[in-house]
Design an enzyme around this catalytic site. Structure first.
Site, mmCIF file in Angstrom:
data_model
loop_
_atom_site.group_PDB
_atom_site.id
_atom_site.type_symbol
_atom_site.label_atom_id
_atom_site.label_comp_id
_atom_site.label_asym_id
_atom_site.label_seq_id
_atom_site.Cartn_x
_atom_site.Cartn_y
_atom_site.Cartn_z
ATOM 1 N N ASP A 9 0.854 -1.180 0.000
ATOM 2 C CA ASP A 9 0.000 0.000 0.000
ATOM 3 C C ASP A 9 0.891 1.232 0.000
ATOM 4 O O ASP A 9 1.709 1.428 0.916
ATOM 5 C CB ASP A 9 -0.908 -0.012 1.237
ATOM 6 C CG ASP A 9 -2.033 1.004 1.151
ATOM 7 O OD1 ASP A 9 -2.186 1.634 0.087
ATOM 8 O OD2 ASP A 9 -2.756 1.166 2.145
ATOM 9 N N ASP A 104 -3.118 2.391 -5.984
ATOM 10 C CA ASP A 104 -1.941 2.452 -5.115
ATOM 11 C C ASP A 104 -1.804 1.264 -4.169
ATOM 12 O O ASP A 104 -1.066 1.353 -3.181
ATOM 13 C CB ASP A 104 -1.965 3.749 -4.307
ATOM 14 C CG ASP A 104 -3.176 3.871 -3.401
ATOM 15 O OD1 ASP A 104 -4.144 3.097 -3.599
ATOM 16 O OD2 ASP A 104 -3.171 4.734 -2.507
ATOM 17 N N GLU A 105 -2.480 0.157 -4.444
ATOM 18 C CA GLU A 105 -2.316 -0.997 -3.574
ATOM 19 C C GLU A 105 -2.539 -2.291 -4.336
ATOM 20 O O GLU A 105 -3.251 -2.328 -5.338
ATOM 21 C CB GLU A 105 -3.232 -0.926 -2.353
ATOM 22 C CG GLU A 105 -4.704 -0.964 -2.664
ATOM 23 C CD GLU A 105 -5.558 -0.985 -1.406
ATOM 24 O OE1 GLU A 105 -5.286 -1.787 -0.506
ATOM 25 O OE2 GLU A 105 -6.513 -0.178 -1.347
#
Length: 360
Positions: A9, A104-105
């Site tokens: 993350d 973003d993860e």
């Protein structure tokens, strides 16, 4: 073979990109979103801004009051998407077993890298060097920091990645999972929304430890979700990574018998659709990072507008408010509408969601 799952993350992704690209912003409260003197919301906040309780989806005017020294920056989605693609390419160099759940993860199944003769906790511990290498590559090649969690399943790996942000690397061993979970609030379990959490609290069940000690009564509050709730409370999660690249979404539309721009009629339609899509989210135990509205005018011209959030929406109220915001932001109701719709995408497990507070 022991199962080893990582969750990567990025730390305050949008705001961190802005701080990287603008050295004068480093160490300062950066707020990505509309200026505080305009109607709009926060898309992302740096950790410096979060100290002032600024959060994504908060009205920009509220963020401006909470953080007068905040530096407001317009979002650059193309830049963030390009950076995301670069990060995902780095992950692909470590394993092809990747489930990207948002910009973003991502989850990584690194079980194949483990010695099949190892016990599960030994295999989890052996994954630390790979996690450290991933963090180092992202830092050196992208100038950004990431937090990584390692455990035996997706639920625990996600919790681990959130535990020591920013720039964290946390391991939850199988032998420690019960103790690790005990003090956490019940809302840390994906699928537990505000209504379920309130129902559990009425039974005196505020923490996951309370759930671990409970033997009955959950069905009255959680219904068919009760069995899964017990499993999560004990740190068990049998979900496999979804390796498909198909984009998943949930949507609902309403075509009016007569074209209308009457606000009460439009609001009623939006509330009904928000209830519908929120129910689908609940059935699948997910939240949505992207909310979209769709309108079709009398001449059949059709427009869609969307907003990307840092934290997932899960409830009817959150979805309804975001839809209202999009309609107002882009002034979409300029005449009678033939159709109106709500769409949700970028579906994720909402372990650490927060109730959105929008001044709409």
């Amino acid at each position: 073979m022991p199962r080893v799952i990582m969750h990567m993350d990025m730390d305050a992704f949008f705001a961190s990109v802005e701080q990287r690209d603008n050295p004068e912003y480093r160490g300062k409260p950066v707020i990505v979103g509309s200026p505080p003197d305009q109607r709009g919301v926060v898309c992302a906040a740096s950790y410096e801004a979060r100290k002032f309780k600024v959060r994504s989806a908060m009205p920009s005017r509220t963020a401006g009051r909470l953080c007068p020294a905040g530096i407001f920056v317009r979002p650059r989605m193309e830049v963030y998407r390009a950076e995301s693609a670069r990060i995902m390419r780095i992950l692909q160099e470590f394993t092809p077993m990747i489930e990207q759940v948002s910009v973003d993860e991502a989850y990584l199944d690194v079980s194949a890298h483990a010695d099949p003769d190892l016990e599960v906790d030994a295999a989890i511990d052996a994954a630390r060097p790979m996690a450290a290498a991933i963090k180092r590559r992202i830092r050196e090649e992208c100038g950004l920091t990431a937090s990584v969690g390692i455990s035996a399943n997706k639920f625990l790996a996600k919790l681990a990645s959130d535990f020591q942000k920013p720039d964290g690397l946390t391991v939850i061993f199988d032998r420690d999972k019960i103790a690790f979970l005990r003090p956490l609030p019940v809302s840390a379990i994906h699928g537990v929304g505000p209504v379920t959490a309130q129902g559990l609290e009425s039974l005196g069940l505020r923490t996951i430890g309370d759930l671990q000690d409970s033997t009955q009564g959950l069905e009255a509050v959680a219904g068919s979700f009760a069995a899964r709730l017990r499993e999560r409370a004990m740190g068990n999660d049998g979900r496999e990574l979804d390796l498909s690249e198909e984009r998943k979404s949930i949507s609902a539309e309403n075509t009016f018998l007569n074209d209308t721009d009457a606000r009460p009629v439009l609001r009623a339609a939006l509330k009904e659709m928000a209830l519908d899509v929120a129910g689908t989210l609940g059935k699948h135990g997910v939240g949505a990072m992207t909310v979209q509205v769709k309108v079709r005018y009398s001449d059949f011209t059709t427009l869609t507008r969307q907003i990307r959030l840092e934290e997932p929406v899960t409830t009817e109220r959150e979805i309804y408010r975001m839809a209202c915001y999009l309609l107002a932001r882009d002034r979409l109701v300029t005449g009678p509408l033939r159709l109106i719709g709500i769409g949700l995408s970028t579906l994720v497990a909402p372990e650490q969601r927060r109730q959105l507070r929008l001044g709409i």
